[in-house]
Every structure is written in C-alpha cells, then in structure tokens.
Scaffold this motif. Structure first.
Motif, short mmCIF file in Angstrom:
data_model
loop_
_atom_site.label_atom_id
_atom_site.label_comp_id
_atom_site.label_asym_id
_atom_site.label_seq_id
_atom_site.Cartn_x
_atom_site.Cartn_y
_atom_site.Cartn_z
N GLU A 6 77.33 53.94 -22.40
CA GLU A 6 76.00 54.45 -22.09
C GLU A 6 75.34 55.06 -23.33
O GLU A 6 76.04 55.54 -24.23
CB GLU A 6 76.07 55.53 -21.00
CG GLU A 6 76.69 55.10 -19.69
CD GLU A 6 78.13 55.55 -19.56
OE1 GLU A 6 78.62 55.68 -18.42
OE2 GLU A 6 78.77 55.76 -20.61
N GLY A 9 70.97 59.55 -23.20
CA GLY A 9 70.91 60.87 -22.59
C GLY A 9 70.38 61.90 -23.57
O GLY A 9 70.15 61.62 -24.74
N LEU A 20 67.99 55.56 -19.88
CA LEU A 20 69.40 55.35 -20.13
C LEU A 20 69.69 53.85 -20.21
O LEU A 20 69.11 53.06 -19.46
CB LEU A 20 70.25 55.97 -19.03
CG LEU A 20 70.04 57.46 -18.72
CD1 LEU A 20 71.00 57.90 -17.63
CD2 LEU A 20 70.19 58.29 -19.96
N TRP A 36 74.20 53.05 -11.54
CA TRP A 36 74.28 54.36 -12.18
C TRP A 36 74.67 55.40 -11.13
O TRP A 36 74.15 55.40 -10.00
CB TRP A 36 72.93 54.73 -12.77
CG TRP A 36 72.57 53.93 -13.98
CD1 TRP A 36 71.84 52.78 -14.03
CD2 TRP A 36 72.95 54.22 -15.33
NE1 TRP A 36 71.75 52.33 -15.32
CE2 TRP A 36 72.41 53.20 -16.14
CE3 TRP A 36 73.68 55.24 -15.94
CZ2 TRP A 36 72.59 53.17 -17.53
CZ3 TRP A 36 73.85 55.21 -17.31
CH2 TRP A 36 73.32 54.18 -18.09
N ARG A 38 75.84 59.79 -10.91
CA ARG A 38 75.73 61.03 -11.66
C ARG A 38 76.63 62.09 -11.02
O ARG A 38 76.93 62.03 -9.82
CB ARG A 38 74.29 61.51 -11.72
CG ARG A 38 73.73 62.04 -10.42
CD ARG A 38 72.25 62.38 -10.58
NE ARG A 38 71.70 63.07 -9.42
CZ ARG A 38 70.42 63.39 -9.27
NH1 ARG A 38 69.54 63.07 -10.24
NH2 ARG A 38 70.01 64.04 -8.19
N THR A 90 69.77 67.32 -13.70
CA THR A 90 70.76 67.60 -14.73
C THR A 90 72.15 67.21 -14.26
O THR A 90 72.61 67.66 -13.21
CB THR A 90 70.73 69.09 -15.10
OG1 THR A 90 69.46 69.40 -15.69
CG2 THR A 90 71.84 69.42 -16.10
N TYR A 93 75.57 61.24 -16.35
CA TYR A 93 75.23 59.96 -15.73
C TYR A 93 76.23 58.89 -16.19
O TYR A 93 76.45 58.73 -17.40
CB TYR A 93 73.80 59.56 -16.09
CG TYR A 93 72.77 60.34 -15.32
CD1 TYR A 93 72.55 61.70 -15.58
CD2 TYR A 93 72.02 59.75 -14.31
CE1 TYR A 93 71.63 62.43 -14.85
CE2 TYR A 93 71.09 60.47 -13.58
CZ TYR A 93 70.91 61.81 -13.86
OH TYR A 93 69.99 62.54 -13.13
N THR A 115 77.00 59.95 -19.97
CA THR A 115 76.06 60.52 -20.92
C THR A 115 75.36 61.70 -20.25
O THR A 115 74.96 61.62 -19.09
CB THR A 115 75.05 59.46 -21.40
OG1 THR A 115 74.21 60.03 -22.41
CG2 THR A 115 74.17 58.94 -20.28
N GLN A 116 75.24 62.78 -20.99
CA GLN A 116 74.69 64.01 -20.43
C GLN A 116 73.16 63.96 -20.41
O GLN A 116 72.53 63.63 -21.42
CB GLN A 116 75.14 65.22 -21.25
CG GLN A 116 74.55 66.54 -20.80
CD GLN A 116 75.10 67.00 -19.46
OE1 GLN A 116 76.30 66.96 -19.22
NE2 GLN A 116 74.20 67.45 -18.57
N VAL A 117 72.59 64.30 -19.27
CA VAL A 117 71.15 64.47 -19.13
C VAL A 117 70.91 65.92 -18.70
O VAL A 117 71.44 66.37 -17.69
CB VAL A 117 70.56 63.50 -18.09
CG1 VAL A 117 69.09 63.85 -17.81
CG2 VAL A 117 70.69 62.07 -18.57
#
Length: 121
Positions: A6, A9, A20, A36, A38, A90, A93, A115-117
């Motif tokens: 990924e 993010g 993304l 996807w 999360r 937040t 993902y 991947t951090q969002v």
C-alpha cells in the motif's frame, strides 16, 4: 512470493482527501476480489470497500458515499479515493486480495502491511 504493498497514507485535515494505492506483485496467476479494510486503535478490522474483477463494488454503510474504490486489472492494482475525511476515519488501512498463485482456480486471501491514515486538525 506474493506481495501487496500500500501507499498514499498520511496526515490530512478534516474535510480533506487522500488516495490510497495498492499494488500486488509476484507470481500471481489471477486475482478475484480486491478490497480495503481498516483498523482503528482498540477496534476490530472492518471492511471499507471491495471490488470484483468485473468492477462491481460494495461499500461499508458508514462511508455515506465519500470513498470510491477502483482497480486496474492489467497492473494488479486497487485504489481507494477518500474524500470528506473525518477524524473517525483515522486508522491503519489494509489492502486485501483474493489471489490464485498456482493457476489451480483456488483462491486465498493476501494482505498488505497497512498504511496509516490520520485525520486531524
């Protein structure tokens, strides 16, 4: 060996957008559904959106039309366009794919590393 990686993010303000991307690579014979998910801190992993090889989509009810999933079968990629982001979005993902890596017609689920969002002002 198969990898789902990924990207895209990051940190965004409420109301902002992020896109993304996920690329599947390695010895892949075919890919069925891609999606996807999360996972927010202290919560279980949940489905965000899924797309079939033919392009049919399914979204989580909580999205209210803010996200759009798409894929490129030639590139083994799936994207998630996220608009009108809220602090509640937040999470980490994760990309997911149903892959046939042997050409047997039998599919197994593979996951990216996440991947951090972060949505915050």
């Amino acid at each position: 060996q198969v990898h789902l990686v990924e990207s895209g993010g990051g940190l965004v303000q409420p109301g902002g957008s992020l896109r993304l991307s996920c690329a599947a690579s390695g010895s892949i014979f075919s890919i069925n559904d891609m999606g996807w998910y999360r996972q927010a801190p202290g919560k279980e992993r949940e489905l965000v959106a899924v797309i079939t090889w033919g392009g049919s989509t399914n979204y989580a009810d909580f999205l209210k039309g803010r996200f759009t999933i798409s894929r490129d079968n030639n590139k083994n990629m799936v994207d998630l366009q996220m608009n009108s982001l809220e602090p509640e979005d937040t999470a980490v993902y994760y990309c997911n794919g149903d892959l046939d890596i042997y050409g047997s017609g039998r599919y197994a689920q593979y996951w990216g590393q996440g991947t951090q969002v972060t949505v915050s002002s």
